[in-house]
Write a protein that holds these residues in place. Structure first.
Motif, mmCIF file in Angstrom:
data_model
loop_
_atom_site.group_PDB
_atom_site.id
_atom_site.type_symbol
_atom_site.label_atom_id
_atom_site.label_comp_id
_atom_site.label_asym_id
_atom_site.label_seq_id
_atom_site.Cartn_x
_atom_site.Cartn_y
_atom_site.Cartn_z
ATOM 1 N N ALA A 46 0.826 -1.217 0.000
ATOM 2 C CA ALA A 46 0.000 0.000 0.000
ATOM 3 C C ALA A 46 0.857 1.263 0.000
ATOM 4 C CB ALA A 46 -0.946 -0.003 1.197
ATOM 5 N N ASP A 47 2.015 1.216 0.668
ATOM 6 C CA ASP A 47 2.894 2.392 0.701
ATOM 7 C C ASP A 47 3.810 2.480 -0.512
ATOM 8 O OD1 ASP A 47 4.776 0.399 1.199
ATOM 9 O OD2 ASP A 47 5.317 1.143 3.189
ATOM 10 N N GLY A 48 3.759 1.469 -1.385
ATOM 11 C CA GLY A 48 4.575 1.475 -2.602
ATOM 12 C C GLY A 48 6.042 1.172 -2.379
ATOM 13 N N HIS A 49 6.427 0.867 -1.148
ATOM 14 C CA HIS A 49 7.842 0.624 -0.845
ATOM 15 C C HIS A 49 8.355 -0.664 -1.500
ATOM 16 C CE1 HIS A 49 11.607 0.833 1.329
ATOM 17 N NE2 HIS A 49 11.442 -0.430 1.685
ATOM 18 N N ILE A 50 7.524 -1.710 -1.503
ATOM 19 C CA ILE A 50 7.932 -2.977 -2.116
ATOM 20 C C ILE A 50 7.095 -3.175 -3.375
ATOM 21 C CG2 ILE A 50 8.221 -5.467 -1.829
ATOM 22 C CD1 ILE A 50 8.236 -4.982 1.206
ATOM 23 N N ARG A 51 7.780 -3.430 -4.470
ATOM 24 C CA ARG A 51 7.134 -3.627 -5.773
ATOM 25 C C ARG A 51 7.659 -4.922 -6.372
ATOM 26 N NH1 ARG A 51 9.436 0.698 -4.797
ATOM 27 N NH2 ARG A 51 11.104 0.510 -6.329
ATOM 28 N N GLN A 52 6.756 -5.841 -6.608
ATOM 29 C CA GLN A 52 7.157 -7.160 -7.105
ATOM 30 C C GLN A 52 6.514 -7.413 -8.467
ATOM 31 O OE1 GLN A 52 5.753 -11.200 -5.545
ATOM 32 N NE2 GLN A 52 7.592 -10.734 -4.365
ATOM 33 N N GLN A 53 7.346 -7.533 -9.486
ATOM 34 C CA GLN A 53 6.882 -7.807 -10.846
ATOM 35 C C GLN A 53 6.923 -9.305 -11.071
ATOM 36 O OE1 GLN A 53 5.986 -5.380 -13.265
ATOM 37 N NE2 GLN A 53 5.318 -7.082 -14.508
ATOM 38 N N LEU A 54 5.758 -9.921 -11.304
ATOM 39 C CA LEU A 54 5.694 -11.337 -11.667
ATOM 40 C C LEU A 54 5.677 -11.416 -13.181
ATOM 41 C CD1 LEU A 54 3.035 -12.698 -9.140
ATOM 42 C CD2 LEU A 54 5.533 -12.638 -8.913
ATOM 43 N N LEU A 55 6.714 -11.980 -13.741
ATOM 44 C CA LEU A 55 6.876 -12.054 -15.193
ATOM 45 C C LEU A 55 6.259 -13.338 -15.730
ATOM 46 C CD1 LEU A 55 10.563 -10.847 -15.129
ATOM 47 C CD2 LEU A 55 8.550 -9.487 -15.725
ATOM 48 N N ALA A 56 5.802 -13.307 -16.962
ATOM 49 C CA ALA A 56 5.137 -14.464 -17.572
ATOM 50 C C ALA A 56 6.062 -15.657 -17.742
ATOM 51 C CB ALA A 56 4.550 -14.072 -18.928
ATOM 52 N N ASP A 57 7.372 -15.440 -17.691
ATOM 53 C CA ASP A 57 8.313 -16.548 -17.889
ATOM 54 C C ASP A 57 8.661 -17.282 -16.591
ATOM 55 O OD1 ASP A 57 9.991 -14.750 -16.619
ATOM 56 O OD2 ASP A 57 11.518 -14.746 -18.190
ATOM 57 N N GLY A 58 7.920 -16.968 -15.490
ATOM 58 C CA GLY A 58 8.164 -17.661 -14.230
ATOM 59 C C GLY A 58 9.254 -17.027 -13.379
ATOM 60 N N ARG A 59 9.677 -15.818 -13.722
ATOM 61 C CA ARG A 59 10.667 -15.080 -12.938
ATOM 62 C C ARG A 59 9.976 -13.916 -12.237
ATOM 63 N NH1 ARG A 59 15.475 -16.636 -11.738
ATOM 64 N NH2 ARG A 59 16.271 -14.521 -11.897
ATOM 65 N N TYR A 60 10.598 -13.432 -11.172
ATOM 66 C CA TYR A 60 10.117 -12.223 -10.519
ATOM 67 C C TYR A 60 11.281 -11.287 -10.277
ATOM 68 C CZ TYR A 60 11.930 -13.749 -5.983
ATOM 69 O OH TYR A 60 12.751 -14.136 -4.966
ATOM 70 N N ASP A 61 10.938 -10.013 -10.146
ATOM 71 C CA ASP A 61 11.918 -8.973 -9.872
ATOM 72 C C ASP A 61 11.290 -8.056 -8.836
ATOM 73 O OD1 ASP A 61 13.539 -6.624 -9.941
ATOM 74 O OD2 ASP A 61 14.193 -7.174 -11.955
ATOM 75 N N GLU A 62 11.913 -7.972 -7.664
ATOM 76 C CA GLU A 62 11.352 -7.198 -6.561
ATOM 77 C C GLU A 62 12.228 -6.003 -6.243
ATOM 78 O OE1 GLU A 62 10.910 -8.052 -1.926
ATOM 79 O OE2 GLU A 62 9.618 -9.336 -3.162
ATOM 80 N N ASP A 66 14.268 2.647 -3.127
ATOM 81 C CA ASP A 66 15.048 3.085 -4.287
ATOM 82 C C ASP A 66 15.909 1.972 -4.870
ATOM 83 O OD1 ASP A 66 14.053 5.665 -4.045
ATOM 84 O OD2 ASP A 66 15.714 6.338 -2.777
ATOM 85 N N ARG A 67 15.894 0.823 -4.239
ATOM 86 C CA ARG A 67 16.754 -0.284 -4.676
ATOM 87 C C ARG A 67 16.008 -1.175 -5.685
ATOM 88 N NH1 ARG A 67 18.913 -5.136 -0.990
ATOM 89 N NH2 ARG A 67 20.209 -6.124 -2.563
ATOM 90 N N GLU A 68 16.290 -0.963 -6.960
ATOM 91 C CA GLU A 68 15.701 -1.782 -8.022
ATOM 92 C C GLU A 68 16.330 -3.168 -7.999
ATOM 93 O OE1 GLU A 68 13.142 -0.829 -9.953
ATOM 94 O OE2 GLU A 68 13.136 1.073 -8.869
ATOM 95 N N SER A 69 15.561 -4.193 -8.371
ATOM 96 C CA SER A 69 16.044 -5.585 -8.437
ATOM 97 C C SER A 69 16.728 -6.001 -7.130
ATOM 98 C CB SER A 69 16.978 -5.785 -9.627
ATOM 99 O OG SER A 69 16.299 -5.520 -10.838
ATOM 100 N N ALA A 70 16.132 -5.614 -6.012
ATOM 101 C CA ALA A 70 16.679 -5.988 -4.703
ATOM 102 C C ALA A 70 16.678 -7.506 -4.541
ATOM 103 C CB ALA A 70 15.872 -5.338 -3.585
ATOM 104 N N TYR A 71 15.639 -8.144 -5.051
ATOM 105 C CA TYR A 71 15.523 -9.601 -5.014
ATOM 106 C C TYR A 71 15.005 -10.076 -6.363
ATOM 107 C CZ TYR A 71 15.902 -8.844 -0.026
ATOM 108 O OH TYR A 71 16.343 -8.452 1.205
ATOM 109 N N THR A 72 15.606 -11.123 -6.866
ATOM 110 C CA THR A 72 15.147 -11.732 -8.117
ATOM 111 C C THR A 72 15.142 -13.236 -7.936
ATOM 112 O OG1 THR A 72 17.388 -11.798 -9.019
ATOM 113 C CG2 THR A 72 16.041 -9.854 -9.576
ATOM 114 N N GLY A 73 14.347 -13.900 -8.725
ATOM 115 C CA GLY A 73 14.298 -15.353 -8.640
ATOM 116 C C GLY A 73 13.184 -15.905 -9.504
ATOM 117 N N SER A 74 12.797 -17.124 -9.191
ATOM 118 C CA SER A 74 11.733 -17.773 -9.944
ATOM 119 C C SER A 74 10.553 -18.038 -9.019
ATOM 120 C CB SER A 74 12.233 -19.085 -10.557
ATOM 121 O OG SER A 74 12.655 -19.968 -9.541
ATOM 122 N N TYR A 75 9.422 -18.295 -9.629
ATOM 123 C CA TYR A 75 8.226 -18.599 -8.861
ATOM 124 C C TYR A 75 7.375 -19.600 -9.625
ATOM 125 C CZ TYR A 75 5.462 -15.722 -12.018
ATOM 126 O OH TYR A 75 4.847 -15.224 -13.132
#
Length: 124
Positions: A46-62, A66-75
């Motif tokens: 709700a505060d927009g601090h954490i943004r997690q993109q779920l990609l169609a290829d089974g990867r995510y980028d969180e 201000d820290r882009e791609s702080a966490y990446t992986g698969s799901y």
């Protein structure tokens, strides 16, 4: 080479045999059409601090703050459950309820959804 892919179709899984549409073994290339599901997209707190993109290829980028791609992986999504494997090997899970995702002690909202707008309004 034939590959089997599980695709979410109408609330259940469908096994699809594909030939030649995947990249070379070990490259991580995937057929986006076979792995897409209704939860692909941006999920935010709700505060927009954490943004997690779920990609169609089974990867995510969180991103965190201000820290882009702080966490990446698969799901992997099964029904309304999501299981994550971070690139460092850390695992986590979550549960979707419409446009709301409970994951890791946080509540995420599908960006731009009515649930997201209500959450933002509730912070005022």
């Amino acid at each position: 080479m034939m590959r089997r892919v599980l695709a979410l179709v109408g609330g259940g899984f469908l096994t699809v045999l594909l030939s030649g549409c995947f990249g070379a073994p070990g490259t991580g290339a995937r057929a986006a059409d076979a792995s897409a599901h209704p939860y692909v997209g941006m999920w935010v707190t709700a505060d927009g601090h954490i943004r997690q993109q779920l990609l169609a290829d089974g990867r995510y980028d969180e991103a965190r703050g201000d820290r882009e791609s702080a966490y990446t992986g698969s799901y992997r999504v099964s029904g309304n459950r999501i299981d994550y494997v971070d690139d460092t090997g850390f695992t986590a899970d979550g549960t979707f309820d419409g446009d709301v995702l409970d994951h890791g002690g946080y509540t995420f909202y599908r960006e731009g959804s009515e649930a997201h707008r209500r959450a933002i309004a509730g912070r005022s």
